[in-house]
Design an enzyme around this catalytic site. Structure first.
Site, mmCIF file in Angstrom:
data_model
loop_
_atom_site.group_PDB
_atom_site.id
_atom_site.type_symbol
_atom_site.label_atom_id
_atom_site.label_comp_id
_atom_site.label_asym_id
_atom_site.label_seq_id
_atom_site.Cartn_x
_atom_site.Cartn_y
_atom_site.Cartn_z
ATOM 1 N N ASN A 1 0.778 -1.247 0.000
ATOM 2 C CA ASN A 1 0.000 0.000 0.000
ATOM 3 C C ASN A 1 0.805 1.290 0.000
ATOM 4 O O ASN A 1 0.275 2.338 -0.374
ATOM 5 C CB ASN A 1 -0.943 0.020 1.212
ATOM 6 C CG ASN A 1 -1.905 -1.143 1.188
ATOM 7 O OD1 ASN A 1 -2.618 -1.326 0.221
ATOM 8 N ND2 ASN A 1 -1.892 -1.949 2.227
ATOM 9 N N TYR A 2 2.056 1.246 0.443
ATOM 10 C CA TYR A 2 2.780 2.509 0.607
ATOM 11 C C TYR A 2 4.082 2.613 -0.183
ATOM 12 O O TYR A 2 4.663 3.677 -0.264
ATOM 13 C CB TYR A 2 3.099 2.738 2.093
ATOM 14 C CG TYR A 2 1.865 2.986 2.923
ATOM 15 C CD1 TYR A 2 1.181 4.190 2.836
ATOM 16 C CD2 TYR A 2 1.361 2.017 3.778
ATOM 17 C CE1 TYR A 2 0.037 4.414 3.578
ATOM 18 C CE2 TYR A 2 0.208 2.225 4.525
ATOM 19 C CZ TYR A 2 -0.449 3.441 4.425
ATOM 20 O OH TYR A 2 -1.583 3.674 5.142
#
Length: 573
Positions: free
Chosen positions: A530-531
């Site tokens: 996600n990051y």
């Protein structure tokens, strides 16, 4: 661009992915969801006991009792809040006679039921190849029929076409709703979204859909509202679909745009620490924490409705302690609060003097339960972030800081002379630095000690094997000195290669042990998925000749197909 519409419910924000005006799909057709199978009553020989006596339960009450029985060995069933919520919801499913008899959960004996489910679980493990193949074929049939949709002439994979079966809500940490009954989702709860001119999926016989919608500005196919938190749930396209890939790409491009103006933003909030307006000072200190510590912004919550979790804007005075000097460092802030999913955030951070003085000012004449940033909320902060840069949110800061940290760590940690396992250890260490920054923790796996012991046994055996191989090499060298012929020279070379091979195998095992030990309480997956801009990882793999499957599994490779095609060896985030 796809913009998320936020749905406020309980302690969660649920995203409805929606296109902005002017962009829409033209055609969408799918088969609808796959519902959980109906409940099958327990065999007659499986008994439930109340107050020491066998008691036959009605089908509805029995089904809910099985949810508790399946979790009997789990610590959840010992928690008072879980037991209280379960018993309250279970009683709603009982007949009047059952309700008048079963008045105390402590008198309920689910042991026999629990043993039955354990035996079933064991039987599944012992299934023959043919039986397993049969299940596999059925799953493949379902995937083929329900796992794909057609969107604008493209066949796209659907992410989660099966609707979750009923059960007991667990929540994270000490969630106040744990133990409540997650009700069975029926066709009457379901909203279908598809084209007017598509073949509309028929509901199961004897049922009808809640609604059939033709909204071509949203990206979901099916939606419903779950009963615990009133959240809207969706069936979406698979992460590998074009829409999801594009959304992912845009997320990382926004973070890259932040890179170009982050110095200006940092200079601005540092200036704002001296502002005459308390509101501006508080906003600037909060932004410093979001930037420096990758804190989430935090959403306001309704009293008593959810777990007491906070983010940066909702920090209270009791969540921080100020130390003018601690462990040889000046101006240290000690944080201690429950963040998202009730994960504890504990950190001692040296900050700049002006930040420290501002925090002292914000805490003056306040009680522990008072807000630290009493002139600030997420709406004010988000509006300010939008003014600083279009599309900027606290999450963009997390994405930017996570990705830049990974890139810097990979440059520092990768040793060109290392072999592939050692380079992968360096990659995992770089990923760990990000997970620590983002506070992605996990409890050590239950099997951790056992798997480490097994690994240590393999290491010890490999060391013995290496010692034997070295002895054999030494002996061969001595023999070659005496004989001085071609055959003994070849034997020495062969023994040398054997030693090298075993040394590499030992190193691989030792690297694995180090990796597992360092990783036992850190969850690497969240940041990786996600990051972290996947192009950084792909470029690193290309540069050092690491097979991409060593970093991303099959599902992740599908999700990041766009990045794998795009990344170059010299990609800079």
């Amino acid at each position: 661009e796809i913009v998320p519409l936020k749905h406020r419910s309980g302690d969660a924000w649920w995203e409805e992915e929606r296109y902005p005006e002017g962009i829409k799909w033209k055609f969408l057709e799918h088969k609808g969801p796959v519902f959980a199978p109906p409940y099958e009553p327990l065999p007659e020989n499986v008994k439930f006991y109340y107050d020491g006596k066998v008691m036959k339960l009605s089908t509805k009450a029995e089904e809910v009792a099985t949810f508790f029985a399946k979790m009997l060995d789990h610590e959840y069933t010992t928690k008072e809040i879980f037991r209280k919520n379960f018993f309250k919801d279970w009683r709603k499913e009982m007949t009047p006679e059952e309700k008048s008899t079963i008045t105390n959960l402590s008198k309920c004996d689910f042991t026999h039921m629990s043993q039955y489910f354990k035996a079933q679980s064991e039987a599944r493990k012992q299934m023959s190849k043919e039986e397993k193949q049969k299940i596999k074929e059925e799953n493949e049939r379902l995937l083929k029929e329900y796992g794909y949709c057609v969107m604008d002439n493209h066949k796209e994979r659907i992410a989660n076409f099966k609707i979750e079966p009923p059960g007991l809500f667990r929540g994270r940490g000490n969630h106040p709703k744990m133990g409540m009954l997650k009700r069975r989702i029926m066709p009457e709860d379901i909203i279908i979204n598809c084209s007017k001119d598509s073949k509309i999926p028929p509901p199961p016989p004897g049922h009808k859909w809640k609604e059939v919608r033709h909204d071509n500005k949203v990206t979901w196919l099916v939606s419903w509202t779950e009963n615990i938190q009133g959240s809207i749930k969706y069936i979406m396209l698979n992460p590998s679909s074009r829409i999801k890939g594009e959304k992912d790409w845009q997320k990382y491009e926004t973070a890259r745009r932040l890179k170009k103006c982050v110095d200006k933003i940092r200079n601005q909030y540092r200036e704002d620490w001296k502002s005459k307006e308390m509101k501006v000072r508080q906003r600037a200190v909060a932004l410093y924490f979001i930037d420096k510590l990758a804190l989430r912004a935090g959403n306001e919550k309704e009293e008593g409705e959810t777990a007491d979790t906070v983010g940066c804007c909702s920090l209270r005075v009791e969540h921080i302690k100020l130390h003018p000097e601690l462990d040889g460092q000046e101006y240290v802030v000690e944080f201690d609060f429950l963040g998202k999913d009730s994960i504890r955030y504990y950190n001692k951070v040296p900050v700049e003097k002006r930040v420290f003085k501002n925090l002292q000012l914000f805490m003056e004449n306040k009680q522990p339960e008072d807000d630290l940033f009493d002139r600030l909320n997420t709406s004010i902060l988000n509006k300010h972030l939008q003014d600083l840069m279009e599309g900027l949110t606290a999450k963009v800061f997390r994405t930017y800081n996570a990705s830049i940290t990974l890139q810097q760590q990979l440059k520092e940690l990768t040793n060109p002379d290392d072999n592939i396992p050692a380079k992968i250890l360096s990659y995992n260490r770089a990923n760990r630095a990000v997970a620590i920054l983002c506070n992605h923790q996990r409890a050590p796996p239950k099997t951790f000690e056992k798997s480490m012991m097994n690994l240590q046994s393999k290491i010890d055996a490999k060391k013995e094997q290496l010692a034997d191989a070295r002895r054999e090499l030494k002996s061969a060298k001595a023999d070659a000195k005496v004989r001085r012929d071609e055959k003994s020279k070849k034997t020495v070379e062969s023994k040398k290669k054997a030693v090298q091979r075993i040394e590499e195998q030992l190193m691989k095992l030792e690297v694995q042990a180090t990796d597992r030990e360092e990783n036992k309480q850190i969850a690497l997956g969240t940041s990786k998925l996600n990051y972290l801009d996947p192009r950084i990882s792909v470029a690193w793999c290309k540069k050092w000749g690491i097979p991409i499957e060593k970093i991303y599994n099959k599902t992740q490779r599908e999700k990041f197909a766009w990045a794998i095609d795009m990344a170059e060896e010299d990609y800079e985030f």
